[in-house]
Design a protein around this motif. Structure first.
Motif, PDB file in Angstrom:
ATOM      1  N   VAL A  32       0.861  -1.168   0.000  1.00 37.15           N
ATOM      2  CA  VAL A  32       0.000   0.000   0.000  1.00 37.15           C
ATOM      3  C   VAL A  32       0.899   1.220   0.000  1.00 37.15           C
ATOM      4  O   VAL A  32       1.797   1.339   0.827  1.00 37.15           O
ATOM      5  CB  VAL A  32      -0.920   0.018   1.239  1.00 37.15           C
ATOM      6  CG1 VAL A  32      -1.741   1.291   1.276  1.00 37.15           C
ATOM      7  CG2 VAL A  32      -1.811  -1.204   1.260  1.00 37.15           C
ATOM      8  N   HIS A  33       0.700   2.090  -0.961  1.00 40.06           N
ATOM      9  CA  HIS A  33       1.479   3.322  -1.046  1.00 40.06           C
ATOM     10  C   HIS A  33       0.570   4.480  -0.674  1.00 40.06           C
ATOM     11  O   HIS A  33      -0.453   4.704  -1.309  1.00 40.06           O
ATOM     12  CB  HIS A  33       2.014   3.530  -2.471  1.00 40.06           C
ATOM     13  CG  HIS A  33       2.937   2.447  -2.916  1.00 40.06           C
ATOM     14  ND1 HIS A  33       4.250   2.398  -2.540  1.00 40.06           N
ATOM     15  CD2 HIS A  33       2.727   1.350  -3.680  1.00 40.06           C
ATOM     16  CE1 HIS A  33       4.816   1.328  -3.071  1.00 40.06           C
ATOM     17  NE2 HIS A  33       3.900   0.671  -3.768  1.00 40.06           N
ATOM     18  N   ILE A  34       0.958   5.199   0.365  1.00 36.93           N
ATOM     19  CA  ILE A  34       0.205   6.378   0.774  1.00 36.93           C
ATOM     20  C   ILE A  34       1.045   7.587   0.375  1.00 36.93           C
ATOM     21  O   ILE A  34       2.200   7.713   0.786  1.00 36.93           O
ATOM     22  CB  ILE A  34      -0.080   6.371   2.282  1.00 36.93           C
ATOM     23  CG1 ILE A  34      -0.911   5.140   2.622  1.00 36.93           C
ATOM     24  CG2 ILE A  34      -0.765   7.656   2.709  1.00 36.93           C
ATOM     25  CD1 ILE A  34      -1.110   4.899   4.086  1.00 36.93           C
ATOM     26  N   ASP A  35       0.489   8.429  -0.442  1.00 31.80           N
ATOM     27  CA  ASP A  35       1.206   9.569  -0.984  1.00 31.80           C
ATOM     28  C   ASP A  35       0.432  10.851  -0.683  1.00 31.80           C
ATOM     29  O   ASP A  35      -0.170  11.449  -1.561  1.00 31.80           O
ATOM     30  CB  ASP A  35       1.389   9.378  -2.502  1.00 31.80           C
ATOM     31  CG  ASP A  35       2.352  10.368  -3.118  1.00 31.80           C
ATOM     32  OD1 ASP A  35       2.962  11.152  -2.376  1.00 31.80           O
ATOM     33  OD2 ASP A  35       2.473  10.356  -4.353  1.00 31.80           O
ATOM     34  N   PRO A  36       0.430  11.273   0.597  1.00 28.10           N
ATOM     35  CA  PRO A  36      -0.376  12.431   0.952  1.00 28.10           C
ATOM     36  C   PRO A  36       0.063  13.717   0.249  1.00 28.10           C
ATOM     37  O   PRO A  36      -0.744  14.606   0.012  1.00 28.10           O
ATOM     38  CB  PRO A  36      -0.222  12.546   2.468  1.00 28.10           C
ATOM     39  CG  PRO A  36       1.035  11.830   2.772  1.00 28.10           C
ATOM     40  CD  PRO A  36       1.170  10.759   1.723  1.00 28.10           C
ATOM     41  N   ALA A  37       1.318  13.814  -0.085  1.00 32.23           N
ATOM     42  CA  ALA A  37       1.816  15.023  -0.743  1.00 32.23           C
ATOM     43  C   ALA A  37       1.620  14.967  -2.248  1.00 32.23           C
ATOM     44  O   ALA A  37       1.854  15.943  -2.945  1.00 32.23           O
ATOM     45  CB  ALA A  37       3.287  15.216  -0.431  1.00 32.23           C
ATOM     46  N   ASN A  38       1.211  13.779  -2.750  1.00 29.82           N
ATOM     47  CA  ASN A  38       1.052  13.581  -4.189  1.00 29.82           C
ATOM     48  C   ASN A  38       2.315  13.987  -4.944  1.00 29.82           C
ATOM     49  O   ASN A  38       2.281  14.693  -5.944  1.00 29.82           O
ATOM     50  CB  ASN A  38      -0.173  14.337  -4.707  1.00 29.82           C
ATOM     51  CG  ASN A  38      -0.610  13.838  -6.065  1.00 29.82           C
ATOM     52  OD1 ASN A  38      -0.283  12.724  -6.456  1.00 29.82           O
ATOM     53  ND2 ASN A  38      -1.343  14.650  -6.795  1.00 29.82           N
ATOM     54  N   ALA A  88       6.970   1.948  -8.126  1.00 24.28           N
ATOM     55  CA  ALA A  88       6.628   1.026  -9.215  1.00 24.28           C
ATOM     56  C   ALA A  88       7.804   0.853 -10.169  1.00 24.28           C
ATOM     57  O   ALA A  88       8.112  -0.268 -10.602  1.00 24.28           O
ATOM     58  CB  ALA A  88       5.400   1.527  -9.966  1.00 24.28           C
ATOM     59  N   VAL A  89       8.475   1.946 -10.485  1.00 22.39           N
ATOM     60  CA  VAL A  89       9.643   1.869 -11.378  1.00 22.39           C
ATOM     61  C   VAL A  89      10.756   1.079 -10.703  1.00 22.39           C
ATOM     62  O   VAL A  89      11.408   0.232 -11.331  1.00 22.39           O
ATOM     63  CB  VAL A  89      10.121   3.276 -11.785  1.00 22.39           C
ATOM     64  CG1 VAL A  89      11.458   3.218 -12.502  1.00 22.39           C
ATOM     65  CG2 VAL A  89       9.074   3.968 -12.656  1.00 22.39           C
ATOM     66  N   ALA A  90      10.979   1.321  -9.425  1.00 21.83           N
ATOM     67  CA  ALA A  90      12.025   0.583  -8.695  1.00 21.83           C
ATOM     68  C   ALA A  90      11.725  -0.918  -8.679  1.00 21.83           C
ATOM     69  O   ALA A  90      12.634  -1.742  -8.847  1.00 21.83           O
ATOM     70  CB  ALA A  90      12.142   1.119  -7.272  1.00 21.83           C
ATOM     71  N   ASP A  91      10.466  -1.294  -8.470  1.00 19.18           N
ATOM     72  CA  ASP A  91      10.085  -2.713  -8.498  1.00 19.18           C
ATOM     73  C   ASP A  91      10.358  -3.322  -9.869  1.00 19.18           C
ATOM     74  O   ASP A  91      10.849  -4.446  -9.980  1.00 19.18           O
ATOM     75  CB  ASP A  91       8.611  -2.890  -8.140  1.00 19.18           C
ATOM     76  CG  ASP A  91       8.321  -2.628  -6.673  1.00 19.18           C
ATOM     77  OD1 ASP A  91       9.264  -2.619  -5.865  1.00 19.18           O
ATOM     78  OD2 ASP A  91       7.134  -2.425  -6.343  1.00 19.18           O
ATOM     79  N   HIS A  92      10.054  -2.582 -10.917  1.00 24.83           N
ATOM     80  CA  HIS A  92      10.276  -3.060 -12.285  1.00 24.83           C
ATOM     81  C   HIS A  92      11.771  -3.238 -12.564  1.00 24.83           C
ATOM     82  O   HIS A  92      12.194  -4.264 -13.112  1.00 24.83           O
ATOM     83  CB  HIS A  92       9.653  -2.082 -13.277  1.00 24.83           C
ATOM     84  CG  HIS A  92       9.844  -2.471 -14.700  1.00 24.83           C
ATOM     85  ND1 HIS A  92       9.146  -3.503 -15.292  1.00 24.83           N
ATOM     86  CD2 HIS A  92      10.667  -1.981 -15.661  1.00 24.83           C
ATOM     87  CE1 HIS A  92       9.538  -3.632 -16.545  1.00 24.83           C
ATOM     88  NE2 HIS A  92      10.452  -2.714 -16.788  1.00 24.83           N
ATOM     89  N   VAL A  93      12.574  -2.258 -12.175  1.00 24.27           N
ATOM     90  CA  VAL A  93      14.025  -2.331 -12.388  1.00 24.27           C
ATOM     91  C   VAL A  93      14.615  -3.499 -11.598  1.00 24.27           C
ATOM     92  O   VAL A  93      15.459  -4.249 -12.099  1.00 24.27           O
ATOM     93  CB  VAL A  93      14.698  -0.998 -12.003  1.00 24.27           C
ATOM     94  CG1 VAL A  93      16.210  -1.125 -11.967  1.00 24.27           C
ATOM     95  CG2 VAL A  93      14.280   0.099 -12.973  1.00 24.27           C
ATOM     96  N   ARG A  94      14.140  -3.687 -10.370  1.00 26.97           N
ATOM     97  CA  ARG A  94      14.628  -4.795  -9.542  1.00 26.97           C
ATOM     98  C   ARG A  94      14.306  -6.132 -10.194  1.00 26.97           C
ATOM     99  O   ARG A  94      15.148  -7.041 -10.257  1.00 26.97           O
ATOM    100  CB  ARG A  94      13.994  -4.713  -8.158  1.00 26.97           C
ATOM    101  CG  ARG A  94      14.499  -5.737  -7.183  1.00 26.97           C
ATOM    102  CD  ARG A  94      13.859  -5.577  -5.804  1.00 26.97           C
ATOM    103  NE  ARG A  94      14.030  -4.239  -5.259  1.00 26.97           N
ATOM    104  CZ  ARG A  94      13.051  -3.339  -5.142  1.00 26.97           C
ATOM    105  NH1 ARG A  94      11.818  -3.630  -5.497  1.00 26.97           N
ATOM    106  NH2 ARG A  94      13.290  -2.154  -4.646  1.00 26.97           N
ATOM    107  N   ALA A  95      13.095  -6.271 -10.729  1.00 26.63           N
ATOM    108  CA  ALA A  95      12.694  -7.515 -11.389  1.00 26.63           C
ATOM    109  C   ALA A  95      13.537  -7.769 -12.630  1.00 26.63           C
ATOM    110  O   ALA A  95      13.982  -8.902 -12.866  1.00 26.63           O
ATOM    111  CB  ALA A  95      11.214  -7.460 -11.750  1.00 26.63           C
TER     112      ALA A  95
END
Length: 59
Positions: A9-15, A23-30
Motif C-alpha cells: 500500500v502506497h500512501i502519498d499524501p503530498a502527491n 513502481a519503477v524501482a520494483d520493475h528495475v529490480r525484477a
C-alpha cells in the motif's frame, strides 16, 4: 497466501509521485534479478515449518 506477491500500500499524501517511483524501482529490480539469473526470487515460495531455520540456529 502462497504464490501471490506481497500486498503493498502506497500512501502519498503530498502527491509527490512516490508511488510511481516505487513502481519503477520494483520493475528495475525484477529486470535485474532476471538478467543475473535470480528470477526465482521474484516468486514467493512456501516453506514448511520442518524445513524453516529455527531462530536459535540464526544467532
Amino acid at each position: 497466501m502462497a504464490g501471490c506477491p506481497a500486498a503493498r500500500v502506497h500512501i502519498d499524501p503530498a502527491n509527490d509521485g512516490s508511488e510511481t517511483v516505487s513502481a519503477v524501482a520494483d520493475h528495475v529490480r525484477a529486470e535485474f534479478l532476471t538478467r543475473i539469473g535470480l528470477h526465482d526470487l521474484l516468486t514467493p515460495t512456501a516453506r514448511s515449518i520442518a524445513t524453516a531455520p529455527s531462530i536459535a540456529s540464526l544467532s
